[in-house]
Design a protein around this motif. Structure first.
Motif, PDB file in Angstrom:
ATOM      1  N   ALA A  49       0.829  -1.209   0.000  1.00 60.59           N
ATOM      2  CA  ALA A  49       0.000   0.000   0.000  1.00 60.59           C
ATOM      3  C   ALA A  49       0.863   1.258   0.000  1.00 60.59           C
ATOM      4  CB  ALA A  49      -0.938  -0.009   1.208  1.00 60.59           C
ATOM      5  N   GLN A  50       1.984   1.222   0.713  1.00 61.20           N
ATOM      6  CA  GLN A  50       2.899   2.366   0.719  1.00 61.20           C
ATOM      7  C   GLN A  50       3.514   2.582  -0.660  1.00 61.20           C
ATOM      8  OE1 GLN A  50       4.148   4.727   2.934  1.00 61.20           O
ATOM      9  NE2 GLN A  50       2.412   4.229   4.246  1.00 61.20           N
ATOM     10  N   ARG A  51       3.885   1.497  -1.316  1.00 61.98           N
ATOM     11  CA  ARG A  51       4.431   1.609  -2.668  1.00 61.98           C
ATOM     12  C   ARG A  51       3.412   2.253  -3.598  1.00 61.98           C
ATOM     13  NH1 ARG A  51       5.812  -4.306  -4.280  1.00 61.98           N
ATOM     14  NH2 ARG A  51       6.341  -3.300  -6.274  1.00 61.98           N
ATOM     15  N   GLN A  52       2.187   1.784  -3.534  1.00 63.58           N
ATOM     16  CA  GLN A  52       1.133   2.316  -4.398  1.00 63.58           C
ATOM     17  C   GLN A  52       0.896   3.796  -4.127  1.00 63.58           C
ATOM     18  OE1 GLN A  52      -1.868  -0.435  -3.160  1.00 63.58           O
ATOM     19  NE2 GLN A  52      -1.440  -1.913  -4.786  1.00 63.58           N
ATOM     20  N   ALA A  53       0.884   4.171  -2.845  1.00 65.34           N
ATOM     21  CA  ALA A  53       0.638   5.567  -2.487  1.00 65.34           C
ATOM     22  C   ALA A  53       1.756   6.465  -2.988  1.00 65.34           C
ATOM     23  CB  ALA A  53       0.488   5.693  -0.970  1.00 65.34           C
ATOM     24  N   ARG A  54       2.999   6.020  -2.897  1.00 67.59           N
ATOM     25  CA  ARG A  54       4.128   6.834  -3.338  1.00 67.59           C
ATOM     26  C   ARG A  54       4.167   6.959  -4.860  1.00 67.59           C
ATOM     27  NH1 ARG A  54       8.108   7.962   0.456  1.00 67.59           N
ATOM     28  NH2 ARG A  54       7.552   7.264   2.550  1.00 67.59           N
ATOM     29  N   ILE A  55       3.796   5.906  -5.559  1.00 75.53           N
ATOM     30  CA  ILE A  55       3.712   5.982  -7.018  1.00 75.53           C
ATOM     31  C   ILE A  55       2.659   7.001  -7.425  1.00 75.53           C
ATOM     32  CG2 ILE A  55       2.965   4.697  -9.069  1.00 75.53           C
ATOM     33  CD1 ILE A  55       4.304   2.213  -7.779  1.00 75.53           C
ATOM     34  N   ALA A  56       1.502   6.968  -6.743  1.00 73.65           N
ATOM     35  CA  ALA A  56       0.427   7.920  -7.051  1.00 73.65           C
ATOM     36  C   ALA A  56       0.836   9.343  -6.708  1.00 73.65           C
ATOM     37  CB  ALA A  56      -0.838   7.524  -6.291  1.00 73.65           C
ATOM     38  N   ALA A  57       1.545   9.523  -5.578  1.00 77.57           N
ATOM     39  CA  ALA A  57       1.908  10.872  -5.129  1.00 77.57           C
ATOM     40  C   ALA A  57       2.846  11.569  -6.106  1.00 77.57           C
ATOM     41  CB  ALA A  57       2.542  10.804  -3.745  1.00 77.57           C
ATOM     42  N   ARG A  58       3.727  10.812  -6.729  1.00 75.94           N
ATOM     43  CA  ARG A  58       4.645  11.457  -7.680  1.00 75.94           C
ATOM     44  C   ARG A  58       4.119  11.392  -9.114  1.00 75.94           C
ATOM     45  NH1 ARG A  58       7.440   6.449  -7.096  1.00 75.94           N
ATOM     46  NH2 ARG A  58       7.930   5.549  -9.135  1.00 75.94           N
ATOM     47  N   LYS A  59       2.852  10.926  -9.263  1.00 76.40           N
ATOM     48  CA  LYS A  59       2.150  10.911 -10.550  1.00 76.40           C
ATOM     49  C   LYS A  59       2.847  10.050 -11.591  1.00 76.40           C
ATOM     50  CE  LYS A  59       0.080  15.444  -9.761  1.00 76.40           C
ATOM     51  NZ  LYS A  59      -1.157  14.834  -9.225  1.00 76.40           N
ATOM     52  N   ALA A  60       3.432   8.945 -11.140  1.00 77.82           N
ATOM     53  CA  ALA A  60       3.969   7.962 -12.073  1.00 77.82           C
ATOM     54  C   ALA A  60       2.803   7.183 -12.675  1.00 77.82           C
ATOM     55  CB  ALA A  60       4.933   7.016 -11.368  1.00 77.82           C
ATOM     56  N   ARG A  61       2.928   6.797 -13.926  1.00 82.66           N
ATOM     57  CA  ARG A  61       1.849   6.114 -14.630  1.00 82.66           C
ATOM     58  C   ARG A  61       2.017   4.604 -14.532  1.00 82.66           C
ATOM     59  NH1 ARG A  61       1.101   6.140 -21.160  1.00 82.66           N
ATOM     60  NH2 ARG A  61      -0.773   4.856 -21.275  1.00 82.66           N
ATOM     61  N   ILE A  62       0.910   3.893 -14.356  1.00 81.63           N
ATOM     62  CA  ILE A  62       0.894   2.429 -14.400  1.00 81.63           C
ATOM     63  C   ILE A  62       0.066   2.005 -15.605  1.00 81.63           C
ATOM     64  CG2 ILE A  62       0.125   0.308 -13.266  1.00 81.63           C
ATOM     65  CD1 ILE A  62       0.669   1.603 -10.596  1.00 81.63           C
ATOM     66  N   TRP A  63       0.640   1.160 -16.425  1.00 75.20           N
ATOM     67  CA  TRP A  63      -0.057   0.612 -17.593  1.00 75.20           C
ATOM     68  C   TRP A  63      -0.068  -0.904 -17.412  1.00 75.20           C
ATOM     69  CZ3 TRP A  63       1.804   1.541 -23.348  1.00 75.20           C
ATOM     70  CH2 TRP A  63       0.922   0.896 -24.219  1.00 75.20           C
ATOM     71  N   ALA A  64      -1.263  -1.456 -17.179  1.00 74.07           N
ATOM     72  CA  ALA A  64      -1.387  -2.870 -16.841  1.00 74.07           C
ATOM     73  C   ALA A  64      -2.140  -3.633 -17.922  1.00 74.07           C
ATOM     74  CB  ALA A  64      -2.112  -3.029 -15.511  1.00 74.07           C
ATOM     75  N   LEU A  65      -1.631  -4.808 -18.255  1.00 76.34           N
ATOM     76  CA  LEU A  65      -2.352  -5.765 -19.081  1.00 76.34           C
ATOM     77  C   LEU A  65      -2.792  -6.890 -18.162  1.00 76.34           C
ATOM     78  CD1 LEU A  65      -3.316  -6.721 -21.850  1.00 76.34           C
ATOM     79  CD2 LEU A  65      -1.090  -7.843 -22.162  1.00 76.34           C
ATOM     80  N   VAL A  66      -4.116  -7.034 -18.010  1.00 76.40           N
ATOM     81  CA  VAL A  66      -4.678  -7.968 -17.033  1.00 76.40           C
ATOM     82  C   VAL A  66      -5.470  -9.045 -17.765  1.00 76.40           C
ATOM     83  CG1 VAL A  66      -6.165  -8.196 -15.000  1.00 76.40           C
ATOM     84  CG2 VAL A  66      -4.864  -6.084 -15.371  1.00 76.40           C
ATOM     85  N   PRO A  67      -5.164 -10.330 -17.554  1.00 80.21           N
ATOM     86  CA  PRO A  67      -5.975 -11.371 -18.191  1.00 80.21           C
ATOM     87  C   PRO A  67      -7.334 -11.474 -17.503  1.00 80.21           C
ATOM     88  CG  PRO A  67      -4.374 -12.369 -16.728  1.00 80.21           C
ATOM     89  CD  PRO A  67      -4.087 -10.890 -16.734  1.00 80.21           C
ATOM     90  N   GLU A  68      -8.381 -11.704 -18.286  1.00 81.02           N
ATOM     91  CA  GLU A  68      -9.703 -11.861 -17.686  1.00 81.02           C
ATOM     92  C   GLU A  68      -9.718 -12.996 -16.672  1.00 81.02           C
ATOM     93  OE1 GLU A  68     -14.333 -12.738 -19.033  1.00 81.02           O
ATOM     94  OE2 GLU A  68     -12.870 -12.099 -20.544  1.00 81.02           O
ATOM     95  N   ALA A  69      -8.843 -13.982 -16.875  1.00 82.62           N
ATOM     96  CA  ALA A  69      -8.758 -15.095 -15.925  1.00 82.62           C
ATOM     97  C   ALA A  69      -8.445 -14.599 -14.516  1.00 82.62           C
ATOM     98  CB  ALA A  69      -7.694 -16.096 -16.376  1.00 82.62           C
ATOM     99  N   ALA A  70      -7.650 -13.526 -14.413  1.00 81.76           N
ATOM    100  CA  ALA A  70      -7.307 -12.989 -13.086  1.00 81.76           C
ATOM    101  C   ALA A  70      -8.545 -12.453 -12.381  1.00 81.76           C
ATOM    102  CB  ALA A  70      -6.262 -11.894 -13.227  1.00 81.76           C
ATOM    103  N   LEU A  71      -9.511 -11.951 -13.150  1.00 79.79           N
ATOM    104  CA  LEU A  71     -10.716 -11.402 -12.554  1.00 79.79           C
ATOM    105  C   LEU A  71     -11.680 -12.495 -12.120  1.00 79.79           C
ATOM    106  CD1 LEU A  71     -11.360  -8.536 -15.136  1.00 79.79           C
ATOM    107  CD2 LEU A  71      -9.839  -8.550 -13.150  1.00 79.79           C
ATOM    108  N   ARG A  72     -11.484 -13.699 -12.638  1.00 82.18           N
ATOM    109  CA  ARG A  72     -12.369 -14.822 -12.333  1.00 82.18           C
ATOM    110  C   ARG A  72     -11.752 -15.814 -11.353  1.00 82.18           C
ATOM    111  NH1 ARG A  72     -16.623 -14.841 -15.896  1.00 82.18           N
ATOM    112  NH2 ARG A  72     -16.407 -13.446 -17.701  1.00 82.18           N
ATOM    113  N   THR A  73     -10.456 -15.661 -11.077  1.00 81.55           N
ATOM    114  CA  THR A  73      -9.785 -16.546 -10.110  1.00 81.55           C
ATOM    115  C   THR A  73      -9.978 -15.977  -8.720  1.00 81.55           C
ATOM    116  OG1 THR A  73      -8.121 -17.189 -11.744  1.00 81.55           O
ATOM    117  CG2 THR A  73      -7.581 -17.550  -9.421  1.00 81.55           C
ATOM    118  N   ARG A  74     -10.702 -16.692  -7.861  1.00 83.28           N
ATOM    119  CA  ARG A  74     -11.023 -16.158  -6.539  1.00 83.28           C
ATOM    120  C   ARG A  74      -9.806 -16.241  -5.626  1.00 83.28           C
ATOM    121  NH1 ARG A  74     -13.074 -18.116  -1.793  1.00 83.28           N
ATOM    122  NH2 ARG A  74     -13.574 -20.154  -2.684  1.00 83.28           N
ATOM    123  N   VAL A  75      -9.394 -15.104  -5.133  1.00 77.23           N
ATOM    124  CA  VAL A  75      -8.339 -14.998  -4.129  1.00 77.23           C
ATOM    125  C   VAL A  75      -8.995 -14.454  -2.866  1.00 77.23           C
ATOM    126  CG1 VAL A  75      -6.186 -13.862  -3.484  1.00 77.23           C
ATOM    127  CG2 VAL A  75      -6.536 -14.617  -5.844  1.00 77.23           C
ATOM    128  N   GLY A  76      -9.017 -15.256  -1.803  1.00 75.81           N
ATOM    129  CA  GLY A  76      -9.711 -14.841  -0.589  1.00 75.81           C
ATOM    130  C   GLY A  76     -11.209 -15.065  -0.709  1.00 75.81           C
TER     131      GLY A  76
END
Length: 282
Positions: free
Chosen positions: A155-182
């Motif tokens: 969470a700290q990593r994510q917050a610091r990336i957002a604070a300095r306005k670094a861009r994240i470009w993600a390619l996400v497989p639909e399988a990741a959205l259907r694989t239940r974690v937790g």
């Protein structure tokens, strides 16, 4: 393929490169610089290649030998002191692998981070609950406090990336959205977080979903990848490739990084554009 690089952090590499440029600008050979230090030319090459920590005494001696003035030397040594100071992530070292410290140095300097994971939500887009639930699966014997500290660190990593306005470009497989974690609640929260990240205003987060019914692309089945674009002249782009066994590979040579960038480009070109909404029936 070249071997992964390891060594000091990004600021050390910047200073080492600038020290090399200063020597070359002064018309001093590596052998002459080594003689001034009372060492071998290989020592100077290691210093200039950021293959060893920079010692303030040696750096000061070299700068004066290269004709640097007091102001330039003082500024350089002040930057070196900053580079040698503990980094923001040091409080989490107890739950970090050794290789992660090098990754964090690059991540902290990156302006664009491109990510791919073959079956899961990419790490930098995970919610703390999703990350902690995945940790339970991957490290079942890990104590609960350690699991939550790793989630807190993410969470700290994510917050610091957002604070300095670094861009994240993600390619996400639909399988990741259907694989239940937790639990279902954890997944619902994670999906909603992705929808929020993918929604307006766009600019800092670009999310493309590779559909299950879509054709295979160049990264189909490939290990998770992270590509860091660093907008610092002295620092090359880096690519990190996850490994199912042992530490990930980390490369910064042009040929390897370019090859992985092309794979990402081709895979993203084969996927629906970022304006396509996330699937609604999950």
């Amino acid at each position: 393929m070249p071997r992964p690089r390891s060594g000091p952090g990004v600021l050390h590499a910047v200073l080492a490169t600038r020290l090399k440029w200063r020597r070359e600008g002064a018309g001093v050979s590596a052998a002459q610089a080594a003689a001034e230090l009372g060492s071998h030319a290989a020592t100077v090459r290691r210093i200039e290649g950021a293959e060893t920590s920079l010692d303030a005494g040696q750096v000061g001696t070299l700068l004066r030998f290269y004709g640097a003035g007091e102001a330039e030397t003082a500024e350089f040594l002040a930057q070196l002191a900053e580079a040698n100071a503990p980094q923001w992530w040091h409080p989490w070292r107890d739950v970090m692998d050794e290789w992660q410290q090098q990754t964090m140095a690059v991540e902290t300097a990156a302006s664009l981070i491109r990510v791919w994971d073959p079956a899961l939500v990419p790490e930098l887009l995970r919610t703390p609950a999703y990350a902690e639930a995945l940790d339970r699966v991957r490290l079942p014997g890990s104590p609960e406090p350690a699991r939550w500290r790793r989630a807190e660190f993410l969470a700290q990593r994510q917050a610091r990336i957002a604070a300095r306005k670094a861009r994240i470009w993600a390619l996400v497989p639909e399988a990741a959205l259907r694989t239940r974690v937790g639990s279902p609640a954890v997944m619902a929260e994670q999906i909603e977080a992705l929808r929020t990240a993918a929604g307006p205003p766009r600019g800092l987060r670009t999310i493309q979903v590779s559909p299950l019914a879509g054709p295979a692309h160049p990264l189909t089945g490939a290990c998770a990848l992270t590509l860091y674009r660093v907008d610092v002249e002295e620092i090359p782009d880096h690519v990190v490739r996850d490994s199912p066994v042992g530490p990930p590979g980390i490369w910064d040579d042009t040929l390897t990084v370019t090859a992985y960038r092309m794979l990402l480009d081709q895979a993203c070109a084969a996927a629906p554009g970022p304006e396509t909404p996330l699937p609604t029936t999950l």
